[in-house]
Design an enzyme around this catalytic site. Structure first.
Site, PDB file in Angstrom:
ATOM      1  CG  HIS A  22      27.110   5.213  55.150  1.00 32.17           C
ATOM      2  ND1 HIS A  22      28.218   5.018  54.359  1.00 32.17           N
ATOM      3  CD2 HIS A  22      26.036   5.077  54.332  1.00 32.17           C
ATOM      4  CE1 HIS A  22      27.819   4.785  53.119  1.00 32.17           C
ATOM      5  NE2 HIS A  22      26.505   4.804  53.072  1.00 32.17           N
ATOM      6  CG  ASP A  80      18.805   3.424  53.451  1.00 30.14           C
ATOM      7  OD1 ASP A  80      18.237   3.506  52.361  1.00 30.14           O
ATOM      8  OD2 ASP A  80      19.925   2.930  53.609  1.00 30.14           O
TER       9      ASP A  80
HETATM   10  N1  ACO Z   1      22.922   1.473  66.163  1.00 29.02           N
HETATM   11  C1  ACO Z   1      23.653   1.246  67.288  1.00 29.02           C
HETATM   12  N2  ACO Z   1      24.977   1.021  67.285  1.00 29.02           N
HETATM   13  C2  ACO Z   1      25.590   1.015  66.106  1.00 29.02           C
HETATM   14  C3  ACO Z   1      24.914   1.252  64.882  1.00 29.02           C
HETATM   15  C4  ACO Z   1      23.524   1.500  64.950  1.00 29.02           C
HETATM   16  N3  ACO Z   1      22.828   1.726  63.840  1.00 29.02           N
HETATM   17  N4  ACO Z   1      25.789   1.193  63.860  1.00 29.02           N
HETATM   18  C5  ACO Z   1      26.985   0.924  64.391  1.00 29.02           C
HETATM   19  N5  ACO Z   1      26.879   0.814  65.755  1.00 29.02           N
HETATM   20  C6  ACO Z   1      27.967   0.603  66.714  1.00 29.02           C
HETATM   21  C7  ACO Z   1      28.450  -0.842  66.673  1.00 29.02           C
HETATM   22  O1  ACO Z   1      27.745  -1.639  67.608  1.00 29.02           O
HETATM   23  C8  ACO Z   1      29.908  -0.655  67.034  1.00 29.02           C
HETATM   24  O2  ACO Z   1      29.968  -0.444  68.419  1.00 29.02           O
HETATM   25  P1  ACO Z   1      31.247  -0.981  69.270  1.00 29.02           P
HETATM   26  O3  ACO Z   1      32.416  -0.208  68.748  1.00 29.02           O
HETATM   27  O4  ACO Z   1      30.895  -0.678  70.688  1.00 29.02           O
HETATM   28  O5  ACO Z   1      31.339  -2.459  68.974  1.00 29.02           O
HETATM   29  C9  ACO Z   1      30.300   0.639  66.331  1.00 29.02           C
HETATM   30  O6  ACO Z   1      29.078   1.382  66.248  1.00 29.02           O
HETATM   31  C10 ACO Z   1      30.876   0.443  64.935  1.00 29.02           C
HETATM   32  O7  ACO Z   1      30.001  -0.402  64.199  1.00 29.02           O
HETATM   33  P2  ACO Z   1      30.418  -1.183  62.869  1.00 29.02           P
HETATM   34  O8  ACO Z   1      29.417  -2.254  62.592  1.00 29.02           O
HETATM   35  O9  ACO Z   1      31.853  -1.573  62.943  1.00 29.02           O
HETATM   36  O10 ACO Z   1      30.288  -0.040  61.792  1.00 29.02           O
HETATM   37  P3  ACO Z   1      30.296  -0.253  60.221  1.00 29.02           P
HETATM   38  O11 ACO Z   1      30.836   0.991  59.664  1.00 29.02           O
HETATM   39  O12 ACO Z   1      30.947  -1.513  59.850  1.00 29.02           O
HETATM   40  O13 ACO Z   1      28.751  -0.435  59.883  1.00 29.02           O
HETATM   41  C11 ACO Z   1      26.557  -0.033  59.178  1.00 29.02           C
HETATM   42  C12 ACO Z   1      28.020   0.444  59.146  1.00 29.02           C
HETATM   43  C13 ACO Z   1      26.450  -1.489  58.673  1.00 29.02           C
HETATM   44  C14 ACO Z   1      25.739   0.851  58.259  1.00 29.02           C
HETATM   45  C15 ACO Z   1      26.025   0.059  60.626  1.00 29.02           C
HETATM   46  O14 ACO Z   1      26.157   1.368  61.115  1.00 29.02           O
HETATM   47  C16 ACO Z   1      24.581  -0.421  60.754  1.00 29.02           C
HETATM   48  O15 ACO Z   1      24.355  -1.618  60.922  1.00 29.02           O
HETATM   49  N6  ACO Z   1      23.601   0.508  60.679  1.00 29.02           N
HETATM   50  C17 ACO Z   1      22.194   0.153  60.730  1.00 29.02           C
HETATM   51  C18 ACO Z   1      21.725  -0.404  59.392  1.00 29.02           C
HETATM   52  C19 ACO Z   1      21.588   0.659  58.313  1.00 29.02           C
HETATM   53  O16 ACO Z   1      21.084   1.755  58.548  1.00 29.02           O
HETATM   54  N7  ACO Z   1      22.046   0.322  57.098  1.00 29.02           N
HETATM   55  C20 ACO Z   1      21.977   1.238  55.950  1.00 29.02           C
HETATM   56  C21 ACO Z   1      23.349   1.695  55.566  1.00 29.02           C
HETATM   57  S1  ACO Z   1      23.277   2.970  54.337  1.00 29.02           S
HETATM   58  C22 ACO Z   1      23.071   2.188  52.857  1.00 29.02           C
HETATM   59  O17 ACO Z   1      23.359   1.049  52.714  1.00 29.02           O
HETATM   60  C23 ACO Z   1      22.557   2.981  51.678  1.00 29.02           C
END
Ligand code: ACO
Length: 438
Positions: free
Chosen positions: A316, A373
């Site tokens: 998140h 979610d």
């Molecule tokens: N699975 C695997 N790896 C992940 C995930 C995931 N779900 N989420 C983040 N990471 C990793 C990234 O690859 C990154 O790794 P790195 O540092 O080696 O490059 C690190 O964690 C940080 O990721 P960011 O994208 O910078 O994190 P951010 O806080 O920007 O993203 C987000 C948050 C978009 C929710 C992300 O975690 C994601 O894509 N999750 C899956 C989609 C999802 O569940 N969305 C619903 C969000 S809740 C809502 O909107 C109500």
């Protein structure tokens, strides 16, 4: 309703000093009631000629607000100061709606009056009902919802210019009540089934399930656990401060646009897969795991491998500890399935996934926890709600939050929202006649 009083950020005695190549500017520091600190840059351009640049607004406070507090590091979510856990334990959705919109928990008589208004307004004007005939059978329910909210305003011209809080509460009740009816009618329409009218004897959540699933010769009887799960789903989605759709409400409302138009725009913002559609993606992922026959461990390893695949429902932008809403929904899902006496294989996959990921160094290091979610789709599926209605369900839940923000801004009489930009297009060039262009 009590007269609206607006809280104020305090101004710190220290200032922030910004050193620019050609100037030094002192900027006030404003502190919120939970001790959050911000640098007020509203005078920066007039004092120095500079603007700030923050693409995607990740670090920009667009307003001061009293409605919702989130501390993502500690997994805290509060509506108007009340912890989400306490509201989930004790409240009905309509009570939380009143709290969010008015600022205070309702007294017994306010709660009863609000419920009475929700019941009184639940029918759609026959003219409005005929609008459904114009949609093709496979119209997306989110398109219908946004269209019908705008269309509803045509039948209530008295609500286009709100004069005081009582008038606003009437508009809020009409919107919340009619949105529920519109959502259920659009589902029936998509199934080619006759519309089921609301039953004034039923509570908000029970009535929705009745309109969705009763048939003319058999009333749908939802169990208390089912009604509780729906209540929790709506209540936990009711507010989440300056997300994309809520910011849309404030942006559109800042132009003076009416409540119906502002909320219809928010529905469109919510429709996007990066916002309201994430629980649909979770369900797709769980189904793909089930169909592929891959082990959950293999899927987790793939998510760690660095290709573009991510575990949907994990991580998140704000919550870096745990998402408190996910904990509550997980318990509701467990209760629902134990009552139904049949386990959803997708729930078992979800639980295995959670177990492996939560104990894996990759996820621990990056603070990736299940978000709301992760379980909400499973709950909706257990209720028999089809996937293309998931985002509509989110919209019904988020309605009180949107209305609360519209109201807050209405009272604050903010200026029209008008961000600036850093222009990176061509510099001045002269017009070229068409016959000389190549
Ligand atoms: N699975 C695997 N790896 C992940 C995930 C995931 N779900 N989420 C983040 N990471 C990793 C990234 O690859 C990154 O790794 P790195 O540092 O080696 O490059 C690190 O964690 C940080 O990721 P960011 O994208 O910078 O994190 P951010 O806080 O920007 O993203 C987000 C948050 C978009 C929710 C992300 O975690 C994601 O894509 N999750 C899956 C989609 C999802 O569940 N969305 C619903 C969000 S809740 C809502 O909107 C109500």
């Amino acid at each position: 309703m009590d007269k609206y009083s607006r809280g104020k950020a305090t101004t710190a005695s220290e200032v922030a000093t910004l050193t620019l190549p050609d100037a030094k500017v002192e900027l006030p520091i404003r502190i919120g009631t939970e001790n959050e600190r911000s640098v007020d840059i509203s005078e920066l351009r007039s004092e120095s000629g500079y603007i700030t640049l923050d693409e995607g607004y990740g670090n920009t406070g667009a307003c001061s607000s009293e409605i919702c507090f989130i501390d993502g590091e500690q997994g805290i979510l509060r509506y108007r100061g009340y912890p989400i856990e306490q509201l989930a334990e004790n409240s009905r959705f309509t009570e939380v709606a009143w709290l969010l919109i008015s600022g205070e928990l309702p007294t017994q008589s306010q709660a009863a009056d609000f419920s009475a208004l929700l019941t009184e307004y639940e029918l759609l004007h026959e003219g409005l009902r005929h609008h459904f005939e114009g949609f093709p059978p496979d119209a997306h329910p989110m398109a219908m919802l946004s269209t019908m909210i705008n269309a509803a305003s045509c039948y209530h011209p008295d609500l286009l210019e709100l004069t005081d809080d009582d008038h606003l509460m009437e508009a809020a009740a009409k919107l919340m009540s009619k949105v529920r009816t519109i959502a259920a009618f659009s589902y029936r329409k998509s199934k080619g089934q006759p519309i089921v009218y609301p039953d004034p004897a039923l509570s908000y959540c029970r009535n929705f399930l009745h309109m969705m699933f009763s048939i003319p010769y058999a009333q749908y009887e939802a169990s208390p656990t089912m009604v509780r799960a729906l209540t929790l789903f709506l209540l936990l989605h009711a507010e989440h401060e300056q997300n994309c759709s809520t910011s849309t409400v404030r942006m559109v409302g800042s132009s003076g646009a009416n409540l119906f138009a502002s909320v219809a725009a928010a529905v469109c913002a919510l429709w996007g897969p990066l916002h309201g559609g994430a629980n649909v993606e979770v369900m797709r992922m769980l189904e793909q795991i089930q169909d592929s026959g891959a082990s959950v461990r293999e899927i987790v390893d793939r998510a760690k491998s660095g290709d573009s695949f991510r575990l949907m429902g994990f991580g998140h932008r704000v919550y870096k500890n745990f998402d408190p809403r996910a904990l509550i929904l997980k318990k509701a899902a467990d209760d629902l399935f134990s009552e139904m006496g049949k386990a959803d294989p997708l729930l078992q996959i979800a639980e295995e996934l959670e177990e492996i990921a939560l104990n894996d160094e990759y996820f621990i290091e990056r603070k990736l926890y299940p978000n709301v979610d992760f379980y909400s789709g499973i709950i909706l599926r257990a209720m028999g709600i089809p996937r293309n209605m998931f985002t509509v369900m989110f919209a019904i839940g988020r309605m009180p939050g949107w209305i609360a923000h519209w109201r807050e801004q209405f009272h604050a009489a903010d200026r029209i929202h008008r961000p600036r930009q850093l222009y990176i297009g061509p510099t001045k060039r002269d017009y070229v006649p068409m016959d000389q262009r190549r």
